[in-house]
Design a protein around this motif. Structure first.
Motif, PDB file in Angstrom:
ATOM      1  N   ASP A 222       0.811  -1.217   0.000  1.00  0.00           N
ATOM      2  CA  ASP A 222       0.000   0.000   0.000  1.00  0.00           C
ATOM      3  C   ASP A 222       0.848   1.272   0.000  1.00  0.00           C
ATOM      4  O   ASP A 222       0.339   2.369  -0.281  1.00  0.00           O
ATOM      5  CB  ASP A 222      -0.947   0.009   1.199  1.00  0.00           C
ATOM      6  N   ARG A 223       2.133   1.158   0.307  1.00  0.00           N
ATOM      7  CA  ARG A 223       3.022   2.316   0.332  1.00  0.00           C
ATOM      8  C   ARG A 223       3.799   2.503  -0.975  1.00  0.00           C
ATOM      9  O   ARG A 223       4.527   3.486  -1.126  1.00  0.00           O
ATOM     10  CB  ARG A 223       4.030   2.182   1.485  1.00  0.00           C
ATOM     11  N   ILE A 224       3.647   1.578  -1.914  1.00  0.00           N
ATOM     12  CA  ILE A 224       4.452   1.641  -3.136  1.00  0.00           C
ATOM     13  C   ILE A 224       4.219   2.943  -3.894  1.00  0.00           C
ATOM     14  O   ILE A 224       5.158   3.701  -4.166  1.00  0.00           O
ATOM     15  CB  ILE A 224       4.158   0.431  -4.055  1.00  0.00           C
ATOM     16  N   ASP A 225       2.977   3.221  -4.245  1.00  0.00           N
ATOM     17  CA  ASP A 225       2.694   4.397  -5.076  1.00  0.00           C
ATOM     18  C   ASP A 225       3.067   5.718  -4.401  1.00  0.00           C
ATOM     19  O   ASP A 225       3.772   6.543  -5.009  1.00  0.00           O
ATOM     20  CB  ASP A 225       1.225   4.397  -5.496  1.00  0.00           C
ATOM     21  N   PRO A 226       2.614   5.974  -3.170  1.00  0.00           N
ATOM     22  CA  PRO A 226       3.002   7.263  -2.562  1.00  0.00           C
ATOM     23  C   PRO A 226       4.504   7.414  -2.377  1.00  0.00           C
ATOM     24  O   PRO A 226       5.046   8.515  -2.542  1.00  0.00           O
ATOM     25  CB  PRO A 226       2.255   7.254  -1.224  1.00  0.00           C
ATOM     26  N   TRP A 227       5.187   6.345  -2.049  1.00  0.00           N
ATOM     27  CA  TRP A 227       6.641   6.418  -1.857  1.00  0.00           C
ATOM     28  C   TRP A 227       7.328   6.767  -3.172  1.00  0.00           C
ATOM     29  O   TRP A 227       8.193   7.642  -3.222  1.00  0.00           O
ATOM     30  CB  TRP A 227       7.164   5.083  -1.317  1.00  0.00           C
ATOM     31  N   ILE A 228       6.936   6.076  -4.254  1.00  0.00           N
ATOM     32  CA  ILE A 228       7.565   6.318  -5.553  1.00  0.00           C
ATOM     33  C   ILE A 228       7.253   7.727  -6.051  1.00  0.00           C
ATOM     34  O   ILE A 228       8.140   8.450  -6.540  1.00  0.00           O
ATOM     35  CB  ILE A 228       7.103   5.259  -6.581  1.00  0.00           C
ATOM     36  N   ARG A 229       5.996   8.132  -5.931  1.00  0.00           N
ATOM     37  CA  ARG A 229       5.612   9.460  -6.395  1.00  0.00           C
ATOM     38  C   ARG A 229       6.412  10.555  -5.684  1.00  0.00           C
ATOM     39  O   ARG A 229       6.875  11.517  -6.307  1.00  0.00           O
ATOM     40  CB  ARG A 229       4.112   9.687  -6.184  1.00  0.00           C
TER      41      ARG A 229
END
Length: 358
Positions: A222-229
């Motif tokens: 669940d943290r993949i997208d916000p972390w990458i962005r």
């Protein structure tokens, strides 16, 4: 873009051949037949034992190099150990010996590197070194000396494929360093020590463990997208992605992804999803700027799956690359002209007279 060793695809070699066969290819210019393969494997296995003078010095080297708890400790220690090995074995300047003697020194040094690295790692943790076995392949013996237990076939083959995929890669910083030193006519050990020094820099050899740090920092799906962005928008580098040469997918990364997927499990699935989302989000936020995984991203995962501690990721890379360095050293030594680039001065003003002291 593909990576080749002489006339063969590096990825195809990793998929179909053993490490010793590829070593023979780089050393002699041809892949061995079955008889040559067995003979070369036996010859190099016999060179794994260290001279008594080197063995006796390793505890002090391990202690002085800060091996314990350091990402570069075994590699730092190996710089000293390689110098000792060259002296103990009587390596002579490549300028003063013929091709056969240069190749022999290169084989001696390359065969000893896994023994040195694993001994330094274990000594740094208060453990006795594990003596090499001549009945195991290069990769299997490396894992055996590191852990004290014979690895299963899947682990040994996975590490072997990783080692083959990283034996050589053009004029990277460490290979170029080795060739510059070889061009001075120095001995093989001196050339390899310089290469190890270049590899020890975090921008060259430190990426596999740092790529795993990316997975750890993200933590959960669940943290993949916000972390990458957040990283992309901040202009930060995402370790394990991008390459100085490749602008498309690194073929070695694709192969190592397949190796990791053969192990399976949540960690592998998570890594694959991170890769997919990095490429998707980058295409959205930075259209036209392609960024793909490099060899370090899945290399770190494969080494982790095979039980290697992170502080041995870069040393393991060195256990492969030493064969490529050596082949480059032998080749460079055939040309007696020193590599001496010309510098262009960009400082202030034209030459003027030195002023008198007032």
């Amino acid at each position: 873009m593909r990576q080749d060793y002489r006339q063969y695809s590096a990825v195809e070699l990793a998929q179909t051949r053993g490490f010793e066969d590829v070593w023979h290819l780089l050393a002699y210019g041809e892949l061995p037949d079955a008889e040559q393969s067995a003979a070369f494997a036996a010859e190099t296995a016999a060179l794994r034992l260290l001279p008594d003078e080197v063995r006796a010095a390793l505890p002090a080297v391990a202690a002085a190099s800060g091996t314990s708890g350091s990402l570069s400790g075994p590699l730092s220690g190996m710089r000293t150990a390689l110098s000792l090995l060259g002296a103990a074995k009587g390596f002579r300047p490549v300028y003063d010996i013929d091709t056969d003697a240069r190749r022999r020194d290169a084989l001696v040094a390359s065969a000893a590197v896994p023994t040195l690295l694993t001994a330094l790692y274990r000594l740094g943790r208060g453990l006795d070194p594990v003596e090499p076995r001549d009945d195991l392949s290069y990769a299997a013996n490396y894992l055996y000396m590191l852990t004290g237990s014979e690895p299963d076939k899947q682990q040994a083959r996975a590490i072997e494929q990783y080692l083959i995929s990283t034996i050589d890669h053009g004029f990277n910083a460490s290979t170029f360093t080795a060739r510059v030193i070889a061009s001075t006519g120095a001995d093989v050990a001196a050339c390899l020590v310089g290469a190890v020094g270049a590899l020890s820099g975090p921008l060259h050899g430190g990426a596999p463990s740092r790529a795993l740090d990316t997975l750890d920092a993200i933590g959960t799906p669940d943290r993949i997208d916000p972390w990458i962005r957040a990283r992309v928008l901040a202009g930060d580098r995402i370790m394990g992605f991008g390459h100085a040469i490749y602008r498309t997918e690194d073929p070695r990364s694709r192969m190592l992804r397949e190796v990791a997927q053969q192990f399976g499990g949540p960690r592998v699935e998570f890594a694959v999803e991170v890769e997919r989302r990095v490429e998707t989000i980058l295409a959205e936020l930075k259209p036209g700027r392609e960024l793909h995984t490099n060899v370090e991203f899945y290399a770190g995962l494969v080494m982790e799956l095979c039980g290697l501690p992170r502080e041995m990721f870069t040393p393991t890379f060195a256990a492969a690359r030493v064969v490529g360095w050596s082949a480059n050293v032998v080749e460079q030594a055939e040309d007696s002209k020193i590599i001496r680039p010309v510098a262009r001065y960009v400082g202030v003003g034209a030459p003027v007279a030195v002023p008198l002291m007032s």
